[in-house]
Design a protein around this motif. Structure first.
Motif, mmCIF file in Angstrom:
data_model
loop_
_atom_site.group_PDB
_atom_site.id
_atom_site.type_symbol
_atom_site.label_atom_id
_atom_site.label_comp_id
_atom_site.label_asym_id
_atom_site.label_seq_id
_atom_site.Cartn_x
_atom_site.Cartn_y
_atom_site.Cartn_z
ATOM 1 N N GLU A 56 22.579 52.504 -9.212
ATOM 2 C CA GLU A 56 22.571 50.830 -8.932
ATOM 3 C C GLU A 56 24.182 50.592 -8.847
ATOM 4 N N VAL A 57 25.028 51.393 -8.740
ATOM 5 C CA VAL A 57 26.367 51.201 -8.732
ATOM 6 C C VAL A 57 27.138 51.752 -7.578
ATOM 7 N N THR A 58 28.160 51.256 -7.070
ATOM 8 C CA THR A 58 28.884 51.939 -5.980
ATOM 9 C C THR A 58 30.276 52.371 -6.157
ATOM 10 N N GLU A 59 31.037 53.223 -5.616
ATOM 11 C CA GLU A 59 32.294 53.485 -6.019
ATOM 12 C C GLU A 59 33.318 52.201 -5.943
ATOM 13 N N GLY A 60 34.121 52.106 -6.924
ATOM 14 C CA GLY A 60 35.103 50.993 -6.989
ATOM 15 C C GLY A 60 34.386 49.848 -8.175
ATOM 16 N N ALA A 61 33.290 50.223 -8.808
ATOM 17 C CA ALA A 61 32.630 49.237 -9.549
ATOM 18 C C ALA A 61 33.126 49.421 -11.166
ATOM 19 N N GLN A 62 33.484 48.304 -11.670
ATOM 20 C CA GLN A 62 33.919 48.355 -12.939
ATOM 21 C C GLN A 62 32.847 48.347 -14.062
ATOM 22 N N LEU A 63 32.615 49.463 -15.048
ATOM 23 C CA LEU A 63 31.602 49.349 -15.837
ATOM 24 C C LEU A 63 32.144 49.153 -17.291
ATOM 25 N N GLY A 64 31.512 48.511 -18.160
ATOM 26 C CA GLY A 64 31.924 48.594 -19.464
ATOM 27 C C GLY A 64 31.039 49.640 -20.164
ATOM 28 N N ARG A 65 31.596 50.278 -21.411
ATOM 29 C CA ARG A 65 30.660 51.164 -22.325
ATOM 30 C C ARG A 65 29.272 50.758 -22.472
ATOM 31 N N GLY A 66 28.567 51.274 -22.186
ATOM 32 C CA GLY A 66 27.156 50.963 -22.243
ATOM 33 C C GLY A 66 26.517 50.092 -21.071
ATOM 34 N N ASP A 67 27.253 49.666 -20.272
ATOM 35 C CA ASP A 67 26.379 49.278 -18.886
ATOM 36 C C ASP A 67 25.434 50.013 -18.192
ATOM 37 N N ARG A 68 24.469 49.445 -17.725
ATOM 38 C CA ARG A 68 23.389 49.977 -16.952
ATOM 39 C C ARG A 68 24.146 50.593 -15.603
ATOM 40 N N PHE A 69 23.793 51.775 -15.406
ATOM 41 C CA PHE A 69 24.280 52.096 -13.946
ATOM 42 C C PHE A 69 22.903 52.739 -12.974
ATOM 43 N N GLY A 70 22.011 53.015 -13.689
ATOM 44 C CA GLY A 70 20.785 53.594 -12.846
ATOM 45 C C GLY A 70 19.605 53.993 -13.619
ATOM 46 N N ILE A 71 18.735 54.725 -12.935
ATOM 47 C CA ILE A 71 17.394 54.865 -13.873
ATOM 48 C C ILE A 71 16.812 56.072 -13.049
ATOM 49 N N ILE A 72 16.145 57.078 -13.593
ATOM 50 C CA ILE A 72 15.410 58.256 -13.153
ATOM 51 C C ILE A 72 13.887 58.313 -13.328
ATOM 52 N N ARG A 73 12.966 58.278 -12.458
ATOM 53 C CA ARG A 73 11.585 58.440 -12.687
ATOM 54 C C ARG A 73 11.005 59.757 -12.321
ATOM 55 N N PHE A 74 10.521 60.565 -12.910
ATOM 56 C CA PHE A 74 9.756 60.176 -14.383
ATOM 57 C C PHE A 74 10.104 61.394 -15.044
ATOM 58 N N GLY A 75 11.003 61.475 -16.068
ATOM 59 C CA GLY A 75 11.108 62.654 -16.968
ATOM 60 C C GLY A 75 12.396 63.247 -16.282
ATOM 61 N N SER A 76 13.562 63.657 -17.046
ATOM 62 C CA SER A 76 14.693 64.228 -16.268
ATOM 63 C C SER A 76 15.732 64.293 -17.201
ATOM 64 N N ARG A 77 17.159 64.556 -16.786
ATOM 65 C CA ARG A 77 18.150 64.772 -17.689
ATOM 66 C C ARG A 77 19.500 64.194 -17.255
ATOM 67 N N LEU A 78 20.278 64.086 -18.334
ATOM 68 C CA LEU A 78 21.737 63.495 -17.993
ATOM 69 C C LEU A 78 22.923 64.582 -18.555
ATOM 70 N N ASP A 79 23.727 64.972 -17.677
ATOM 71 C CA ASP A 79 24.889 65.619 -18.270
ATOM 72 C C ASP A 79 26.268 64.895 -18.272
ATOM 73 N N VAL A 80 26.846 65.284 -19.417
ATOM 74 C CA VAL A 80 28.151 64.397 -19.737
ATOM 75 C C VAL A 80 29.335 65.500 -19.630
ATOM 76 N N TYR A 81 30.136 65.210 -18.917
ATOM 77 C CA TYR A 81 31.170 66.322 -18.879
ATOM 78 C C TYR A 81 32.605 65.716 -19.519
ATOM 79 N N LEU A 82 33.101 66.196 -20.851
ATOM 80 C CA LEU A 82 33.913 65.548 -21.450
ATOM 81 C C LEU A 82 35.279 66.236 -21.106
ATOM 82 N N PRO A 83 36.526 65.283 -21.104
ATOM 83 C CA PRO A 83 37.651 65.852 -20.787
ATOM 84 C C PRO A 83 38.214 67.187 -21.878
ATOM 85 N N GLU A 84 39.116 67.923 -21.476
ATOM 86 C CA GLU A 84 39.731 69.024 -22.340
ATOM 87 C C GLU A 84 40.309 68.394 -23.669
ATOM 88 N N GLY A 85 40.012 69.013 -24.576
ATOM 89 C CA GLY A 85 40.330 68.459 -26.029
ATOM 90 C C GLY A 85 39.585 67.479 -26.669
#
Length: 231
Positions: A170-199
């Motif tokens: 639900e967002v586009t490139e250039g959007a500013q998001l705060g921590r915890g802001d909603r950005f989308g949804i997946i239906r029905f049953g799925s997964r989110l991957d987070v890639y953390l920076p080195e260190g």
């Protein structure tokens, strides 16, 4: 002020929900007309659909360098992995934390950190069980890169699952998001991957229950991993 029974039972729902809840309700009504026991089953599925699309208010933790979970569910994988090429995060492995959402979890996705959406990359694919490791590479996915004020980049990828057939960003490139802001949804049953920076090491363990926008997944620039929990 205490939480009322009404607030416990009645939840705000995502904008994607009403049309599906309406379909389930109409089908349930028809089933009641055909045979009451079928109608009862339909009513139960309608209530499930309502809770699937729930979008509760979350209390986002405050503090510098916190990375919060982008999804409700269970941590299914923690391992180094090369980020999807479309994110432009390089070809060196980064620590990946995967959160699996069952059909009973809230499926609204939230930004793990505050920052600008600098990349959105979609790739069609298969619909394998989202619990499988190879789902990150082979399933349909939609990835975002959030770039923080100091230039730190966090990758977060929505992955379709065996039942999920619709990724909504639900967002586009250039959007500013705060921590915890909603950005989308997946239906029905799925997964989110987070890639953390080195260190940066995860502060969670495999099997841990996550709450989107609330559970601290990592602290940036902190290489100390979580202490493994006893099962």
């Amino acid at each position: 002020m205490g939480v009322s029974l009404k607030d416990t039972v009645i939840k705000p729902i995502h904008s994607e929900g009403p049309k599906f809840i309406g379909i389930f309700a109409i089908v349930s009504l028809i089933l009641f007309m055909l045979w009451e026991p079928l109608g009862v089953i339909g009513l139960g599925l309608t209530i499930w659909c309502y809770y699937f699309f729930r979008d509760p208010v979350r209390t986002v933790p405050m503090g510098p360098n916190l990375v919060v979970s982008p999804a409700d569910g269970l941590v299914s994988l923690i391992e180094p992995a090369v980020p999807p090429a479309e994110l432009g995060l390089g070809d060196a492995p980064l620590m990946r934390v995967s959160v699996f959402m069952s059909v009973f979890n809230c499926h609204v996705n939230r930004a793990p950190v505050a920052g600008e959406v600098t990349v959105i990359g979609y790739r069609p694919g298969k619909f394998l069980s989202a619990e499988l490791d190879k789902a990150s590479e082979e399933n349909e996915r939609n990835g975002l890169v959030l770039t923080m004020d100091d230039g730190t980049k966090i990758g977060v990828v929505q992955i379709a699952g065996l039942v999920a057939r619709r990724i909504l960003c639900e967002v586009t490139e250039g959007a500013q998001l705060g921590r915890g802001d909603r950005f989308g949804i997946i239906r029905f049953g799925s997964r989110l991957d987070v890639y953390l920076p080195e260190g940066t090491a995860p502060k969670v363990s495999v099997g841990q229950t996550m709450i989107s926008g609330e559970t601290v997944l990592a602290v940036l620039d902190d290489p100390t991993p979580a202490i493994a929990r006893e099962v």
